[in-house]
Scaffold this active site. Structure first.
Site, PDB file in Angstrom:
ATOM      1  N   ARG A  66     -13.578 119.069  65.145  1.00  9.33           N
ATOM      2  CA  ARG A  66     -11.995 119.416  65.123  1.00  9.33           C
ATOM      3  C   ARG A  66     -12.153 121.108  66.272  1.00  9.33           C
ATOM      4  NH1 ARG A  66      -8.790 116.316  62.651  1.00  9.33           N
ATOM      5  NH2 ARG A  66      -9.842 115.576  61.313  1.00  9.33           N
ATOM      6  N   HIS A  72     -14.263 119.853  78.223  1.00 10.88           N
ATOM      7  CA  HIS A  72     -13.965 119.609  76.814  1.00 10.88           C
ATOM      8  C   HIS A  72     -12.608 118.573  76.837  1.00 10.88           C
ATOM      9  CE1 HIS A  72     -13.800 123.356  77.259  1.00 10.88           C
ATOM     10  NE2 HIS A  72     -13.218 123.548  76.763  1.00 10.88           N
ATOM     11  N   MET A  73     -12.229 117.576  76.235  1.00 14.36           N
ATOM     12  CA  MET A  73     -10.612 116.670  76.182  1.00 14.36           C
ATOM     13  C   MET A  73     -10.604 117.322  74.909  1.00 14.36           C
ATOM     14  SD  MET A  73      -9.294 113.096  76.780  1.00 14.36           S
ATOM     15  CE  MET A  73     -10.799 113.053  78.732  1.00 14.36           C
TER      16      MET A  73
HETATM   17  P1  DGP Z   1     -10.488 126.218  76.554  1.00 18.36           P
HETATM   18  O1  DGP Z   1      -9.952 127.479  76.348  1.00 18.36           O
HETATM   19  O2  DGP Z   1     -10.152 124.442  76.928  1.00 18.36           O
HETATM   20  O3  DGP Z   1     -12.542 126.478  77.245  1.00 18.36           O
HETATM   21  O4  DGP Z   1     -11.125 125.682  74.840  1.00 18.36           O
HETATM   22  C1  DGP Z   1     -11.910 125.570  74.353  1.00 18.36           C
HETATM   23  C2  DGP Z   1     -12.172 125.382  73.211  1.00 18.36           C
HETATM   24  O5  DGP Z   1     -12.893 125.392  71.745  1.00 18.36           O
HETATM   25  C3  DGP Z   1     -11.339 126.390  71.712  1.00 18.36           C
HETATM   26  O6  DGP Z   1      -9.759 125.824  71.736  1.00 18.36           O
HETATM   27  C4  DGP Z   1     -11.486 126.805  70.918  1.00 18.36           C
HETATM   28  C5  DGP Z   1     -12.586 125.771  70.959  1.00 18.36           C
HETATM   29  N1  DGP Z   1     -14.068 126.499  69.905  1.00 18.36           N
HETATM   30  C6  DGP Z   1     -15.049 128.009  70.788  1.00 18.36           C
HETATM   31  N2  DGP Z   1     -15.964 127.807  69.739  1.00 18.36           N
HETATM   32  C7  DGP Z   1     -16.321 126.530  69.335  1.00 18.36           C
HETATM   33  C8  DGP Z   1     -16.799 126.255  67.927  1.00 18.36           C
HETATM   34  O7  DGP Z   1     -17.856 126.528  67.877  1.00 18.36           O
HETATM   35  N3  DGP Z   1     -16.466 125.690  67.025  1.00 18.36           N
HETATM   36  C9  DGP Z   1     -15.149 124.466  67.291  1.00 18.36           C
HETATM   37  N4  DGP Z   1     -14.544 123.585  66.559  1.00 18.36           N
HETATM   38  N5  DGP Z   1     -14.640 124.740  68.246  1.00 18.36           N
HETATM   39  C10 DGP Z   1     -15.033 125.748  69.140  1.00 18.36           C
END
Ligand code: DGP
Length: 112
Positions: A27, A98-99
């Site tokens: 998530r 990441h998708m």
């Molecule tokens: P993007 O903007 O497409 O690079 O999306 C990166 C996403 O990753 C953003 O929606 C927040 C998520 N994210 C960043 N760090 C973490 C983390 O440590 N844990 C989780 N679960 N999500 C994270």
């Protein structure tokens, strides 16, 4: 290496919803909709621009796994969006592809 590699290695906690040999789904920490899951390859590929024909199988696997996760999350029939942000203008912040699997509410179009 990014934070996602630490999540793959279970060095950083995440709410994992799916895992197999090639990919992991968990998530999003900052959900944009009732369902917001990130599906990542275990292989480190910084952006879609770095993907090569050698990644054909893993990229195909991601695309075929996403609908299974959508079904598991209960959003497959209602509808969902798959997003792969690439580089600055798309808002990519983590440089491990990441998708985003986003659903659970009507989604606007076009993106902001
Ligand atoms: P993007 O903007 O497409 O690079 O999306 C990166 C996403 O990753 C953003 O929606 C927040 C998520 N994210 C960043 N760090 C973490 C983390 O440590 N844990 C989780 N679960 N999500 C994270």
């Amino acid at each position: 290496m990014t934070i996602f590699t630490k999540i793959i290695n279970k060095e950083v906690p995440a709410e994992i919803v799916y895992e197999d040999e090639h990919c992991l789904a968990f998530r999003d920490i900052n959900p944009q909709a009732p369902t917001h899951v990130l599906l990542i390859p275990k292989k480190e590929i910084p952006t879609m621009n770095d993907a090569t024909p050698a990644d054909r199988t893993i990229l195909g696997h991601l695309l075929l796994t996403a609908p299974k996760i959508a079904a598991q999350e209960g959003i497959a029939e209602d509808g969902y969006r798959l997003v792969l942000n690439t580089n600055a203008s798309a808002g990519q912040t983590v440089f491990h592809i990441h998708m985003h699997i986003i659903g659970g509410r009507p989604l606007g179009w076009p993106p902001g």
